[in-house]
Design a protein around this motif. Structure first.
Motif, mmCIF file in Angstrom:
data_model
loop_
_atom_site.group_PDB
_atom_site.id
_atom_site.type_symbol
_atom_site.label_atom_id
_atom_site.label_comp_id
_atom_site.label_asym_id
_atom_site.label_seq_id
_atom_site.Cartn_x
_atom_site.Cartn_y
_atom_site.Cartn_z
ATOM 1 N N GLY A 143 0.797 -1.215 0.000
ATOM 2 C CA GLY A 143 0.000 0.000 0.000
ATOM 3 C C GLY A 143 0.826 1.261 0.000
ATOM 4 O O GLY A 143 1.834 1.374 -0.710
ATOM 5 N N LEU A 144 0.433 2.189 0.863
ATOM 6 C CA LEU A 144 0.923 3.560 0.816
ATOM 7 C C LEU A 144 1.857 3.878 1.985
ATOM 8 O O LEU A 144 1.665 3.392 3.087
ATOM 9 N N ASP A 165 3.718 4.495 -3.302
ATOM 10 C CA ASP A 165 2.278 4.407 -3.559
ATOM 11 C C ASP A 165 1.819 3.001 -3.909
ATOM 12 O O ASP A 165 0.615 2.767 -4.060
ATOM 13 N N GLY A 166 2.759 2.072 -4.071
ATOM 14 C CA GLY A 166 2.377 0.692 -4.349
ATOM 15 C C GLY A 166 1.565 0.514 -5.609
ATOM 16 O O GLY A 166 0.850 -0.481 -5.764
ATOM 17 N N ILE A 194 -0.957 2.347 -6.421
ATOM 18 C CA ILE A 194 -2.350 2.724 -6.172
ATOM 19 C C ILE A 194 -2.708 3.963 -6.993
ATOM 20 O O ILE A 194 -2.014 4.981 -6.928
ATOM 21 N N THR A 242 -7.590 3.416 -0.158
ATOM 22 C CA THR A 242 -6.791 2.460 0.602
ATOM 23 C C THR A 242 -6.959 2.767 2.087
ATOM 24 O O THR A 242 -7.174 3.913 2.479
ATOM 25 N N GLN A 243 -6.873 1.739 2.893
ATOM 26 C CA GLN A 243 -7.025 1.902 4.340
ATOM 27 C C GLN A 243 -5.710 2.434 4.905
ATOM 28 O O GLN A 243 -4.671 1.780 4.789
ATOM 29 N N ILE A 244 -5.747 3.591 5.530
ATOM 30 C CA ILE A 244 -4.517 4.170 6.062
ATOM 31 C C ILE A 244 -4.638 4.425 7.564
ATOM 32 O O ILE A 244 -5.736 4.534 8.121
ATOM 33 N N ASN A 252 -10.669 4.777 5.091
ATOM 34 C CA ASN A 252 -10.568 4.465 3.670
ATOM 35 C C ASN A 252 -10.534 5.750 2.850
ATOM 36 O O ASN A 252 -11.544 6.461 2.759
ATOM 37 N N THR A 268 -0.413 2.209 5.037
ATOM 38 C CA THR A 268 -1.616 1.428 4.777
ATOM 39 C C THR A 268 -1.705 0.274 5.760
ATOM 40 O O THR A 268 -0.747 -0.496 5.909
#
Length: 374
Positions: free
Chosen positions: A193-194, A204-205, A207, A213-215, A228, A244
């Motif tokens: 994720g991030l 940023d993976g 994304i 994305t869940q952060i 989210n 994330t």
């Protein structure tokens, strides 16, 4: 005469009465032991059959199987869960959790956090916590603006939190986001994720700007943000430090995990939360050890609520769970190989504005990173 004597000597001598008694006693003992073994096997078979019937055909037994499966899902032996609930049920269980976690991050956070009020005590305080079958620590950070995301200083390899703390001069640190871990032997370098540090997107993976994305993180004012969001939303909100991970377990002062059965198994845990006065809470629970088997998310939620959290979210746990203070590991990490190499950590500094944390992923294509290569 000699012949008769020889014949008498060659005839078998009848056993004495005492010898016959000993033979009978020995025979009875063998028969008794044999009956004992036979009855033992029958008893074990019956108990096993009844236990299996309870485990697979009763509601309470099903709950236990699901708890075992959920616990395995959080370990490097996730595939073992299929022997408890079946492959299809395992895939459905993981999908169910992901869907549920996604929904837990969607509720709007309307909580007003008051930042800037002077608090008594040290910047960082640590107190022990415990519950049924688990123990750990709560790290209290009285000024949320003193927290930064730490990242490795070497391309191709993660870094231990103890190393990040010592190298950067941090007061304390805990593990943060997850990472790609092929065959559970990953190098800890590729985040999932991030990663946002000092207000900039470090990783940023892949994304897209339209995908949420869940952060878990903190904005420029020290207010915790979890849920989210898309990257543009996070930038508009002024999120300064974030990774994330999921799920968010408390929002607007309300717990989102309904009960222990929804607590995603028993495991070592790391959770971040914030009180209404701005104080940040990091909860670290040991697990998979004699002194502490671990906790579920419902346990963690209750501890955070009891300590005044109005927002809280889960961070990477399991073998990654670690709390470092003054260059010493405070808790007892569960990894048999010791502290793990990780891509990110939440670090606490006296003067965070003086800390330089370069972007180790700058210029790297996430698709070309090999997370299994050391």
């Amino acid at each position: 005469m000699r012949q008769q004597t020889a014949q008498r000597q060659s005839q078998p001598v009848a056993p004495s009465r005492r010898a016959r008694k000993q033979q009978l006693t020995s025979k009875k003992k063998r028969m008794t032991f044999g009956r004992f073994i036979k009855n033992l096997f029958i008893t074990l078979f019956i108990v096993g059959a009844l236990g299996a019937a309870w485990l697979f055909f009763t509601p309470s037994g099903t709950n236990v199987r699901m708890l075992i499966a959920d616990t395995l899902i959080t370990t490097q032996h996730r595939h073992w869960a299929k022997y408890i609930i079946g492959e299809e049920a395992l895939q459905n269980r993981v999908a169910e959790y992901n869907k549920r976690f996604e929904g837990m991050g969607d509720e709007k956070d309307d909580q007003n956090i008051s930042i800037g009020g002077k608090k008594s005590g040290d910047l960082v305080e640590i107190k022990p916590v415990s519950g049924a079958g688990f123990s750990g620590y709560l790290m209290i950070v009285n000024d949320p603006t003193k927290i930064r995301i730490g990242v490795p200083n070497r391309v191709g390899r993660g870094e231990k939190v103890t190393s990040m703390v010592k190298r950067t001069g941090a007061i304390a640190g805990v593990n943060a986001g997850g990472f790609a871990d092929p065959n559970w032997k990953g190098n800890g370098f590729q985040p999932i994720g991030l990663v946002i540090a000092d207000g900039k997107v470090y990783y940023d993976g892949g994304i897209s700007n339209k995908k949420k994305t869940q952060i878990v993180g903190i904005d420029k004012n020290g207010r915790m943000v979890a849920g989210n969001y898309t990257i543009p939303q996070l930038q508009e909100m002024g999120v300064k430090e974030a990774v994330t991970f999921q799920p968010r377990i408390i929002v607007n002062g309300k717990g989102l995990v309904k009960n222990a059965a929804d607590g995603w198994g028993i495991a070592p845990r790391t959770v971040m939360g914030q009180r209404a006065d701005g104080t940040i809470l990091f909860l670290v629970i040991d697990g998979r050890q004699a002194h502490s088997i671990g906790a579920n998310l419902y346990d963690c939620q209750n501890i955070m609520l009891e300590n005044g959290a109005v927002i809280a979210a889960n961070l990477d746990g399991g073998s990654s769970t670690v709390l470092v203070k003054d260059n010493e590991i405070v808790n007892s990490p569960s990894s048999q190989h010791g502290e793990r190499y990780l891509p990110t950590a939440f670090l606490v500094f006296n003067d965070p504005e003086k800390v330089d944390i370069p972007n180790i992923w700058e210029g790297l294509d996430p698709r070309k990173i090999d997370p299994s290569k050391w």
